[in-house]
Design an enzyme around this catalytic site. Sequence first.
Site, PDB file in Angstrom:
ATOM      1  N   ARG A 278      41.756  19.144 111.379  1.00 31.96           N
ATOM      2  CA  ARG A 278      41.080  19.809 112.490  1.00 31.96           C
ATOM      3  C   ARG A 278      41.013  18.924 113.725  1.00 31.96           C
ATOM      4  O   ARG A 278      41.268  19.392 114.844  1.00 31.96           O
ATOM      5  CB  ARG A 278      39.660  20.210 112.067  1.00 31.96           C
ATOM      6  CG  ARG A 278      38.914  21.041 113.109  1.00 31.96           C
ATOM      7  CD  ARG A 278      37.431  21.134 112.775  1.00 31.96           C
ATOM      8  NE  ARG A 278      37.203  21.598 111.421  1.00 31.96           N
ATOM      9  CZ  ARG A 278      37.015  22.865 111.081  1.00 31.96           C
ATOM     10  NH1 ARG A 278      37.043  23.803 112.007  1.00 31.96           N
ATOM     11  NH2 ARG A 278      36.788  23.206 109.823  1.00 31.96           N
ATOM     12  N   CYS A 346      39.466  48.166 114.121  1.00 27.92           N
ATOM     13  CA  CYS A 346      38.364  49.075 113.797  1.00 27.92           C
ATOM     14  C   CYS A 346      37.427  48.465 112.762  1.00 27.92           C
ATOM     15  O   CYS A 346      37.292  48.954 111.625  1.00 27.92           O
ATOM     16  CB  CYS A 346      38.911  50.414 113.310  1.00 27.92           C
ATOM     17  SG  CYS A 346      39.811  51.316 114.581  1.00 27.92           S
TER      18      CYS A 346
END
Length: 421
Positions: A278, A346
């Site tokens: 990271r 959605c």
Amino acid sequence: MDHFLYRDGELYAEDVPVRDIADGVGTPFYCYSTATLTRHFQLFEEALHGMPHLICYAMKAASNQAILTLMAQLGAGMDVVSGGEYARAIAAGVPGERIVFSGVGKTRTEMRQALQGGVRQFNLESEPEMEALNEVALSLGVVAPVTVRVNPDVDAQTHAKIATGKSENKFGIPITRAREVYARVAALPGLRAVGIDVHIGSQLTSLEPYRQAFEKVADLTDALRADGHEILRLDLGGGLGIPYLRDNQAPPLPLQYGALIKEILGDKGCEIEIEPGRLVAGNAGILVSRVIYLKEGEGRDFLILDGAMNDLIRPAMYDAHHDIVPVMEPVAGVAQRPFDIVGPVCESGDTFARGRMMPPMGAGDLVAFRSAGAYGAVMASEYNTRPLIPEVLVQKDQFAVIRARPSFEEIIERDTIPPWL
């Protein structure tokens, strides 16, 4: 530090206007900075200078072949957690002796793949895995170099889904059983213990959990050597956090992390392995998306983007924060107002931010998600048959597409209709 800065009223990636990339590639897309990737890797080299070490990039953070090739050219080893990642590392030119194979569920097929192709070590996570690797190694007539991942029962003080060093986590064997387990390793002819492995979690913002874990590893090193084991390497994992520009986070610097390693483990005469991911890739990448609509709702307004949760799952999965900035620099002092920033999928979970203060925005405007280089593209999916978005690498005033957006036809053609339909 990163190389995504405003210049002449707009956001640049190194010396390339982000708007130019959007015009050429379309949105959404990921964009990485070569200079930032390089600088972040070099910070760890500087942090461990003066002691034997190998920095194994944790490629699960961002595994595009271009990024891996850059890491290999910088001298990185690789930390892999699957046969696919192993194949990617080899394809990027990383020799097997610089590849560490981690992960709790290595299959016999993956073990065989790495033993035949070359591997620095396997970081073993359980006794059943140990037995399986011994069998595979003997079947190939080789001896597998291994460490045992010990679980130090240390609270990493991070998100529950990325904590790995507590007793309730699935990772490693209890450190209280380490001497017993190493004795078992020594009795298996297909295995050779070369060191100890520990990794307590990701996005750590304090050095104290590291201190607790490293002190336990130091004591274990002495105990195992007293038992007659040769401990040559200490694999300390990764997990150092990055600033996501919220709540004034200030994670420790690599130099501070390195100083802690030297303080606690520097007298052990071991080669130190670390596995940053990271911190190398996170702030080296942005996600660029375009506003489709500005929707005025009941008591809240929405910026609906063409990027979605399938492109960047971290906010939906981890409640992760990303700073979201307009690509065209706002006028100084311009009034801001809150928006819910959402995608077109959605799902109510397809929400990047709620009540985020933003300058005036409208359809067609570009925004950039900062700190999106790690666990962004690698966790993306084609949910809703939305194509995986392009990845772009910038170097100075050049940019190249390093993964193209597939067409709908290419996605559909991957499916096979059985002959009875």
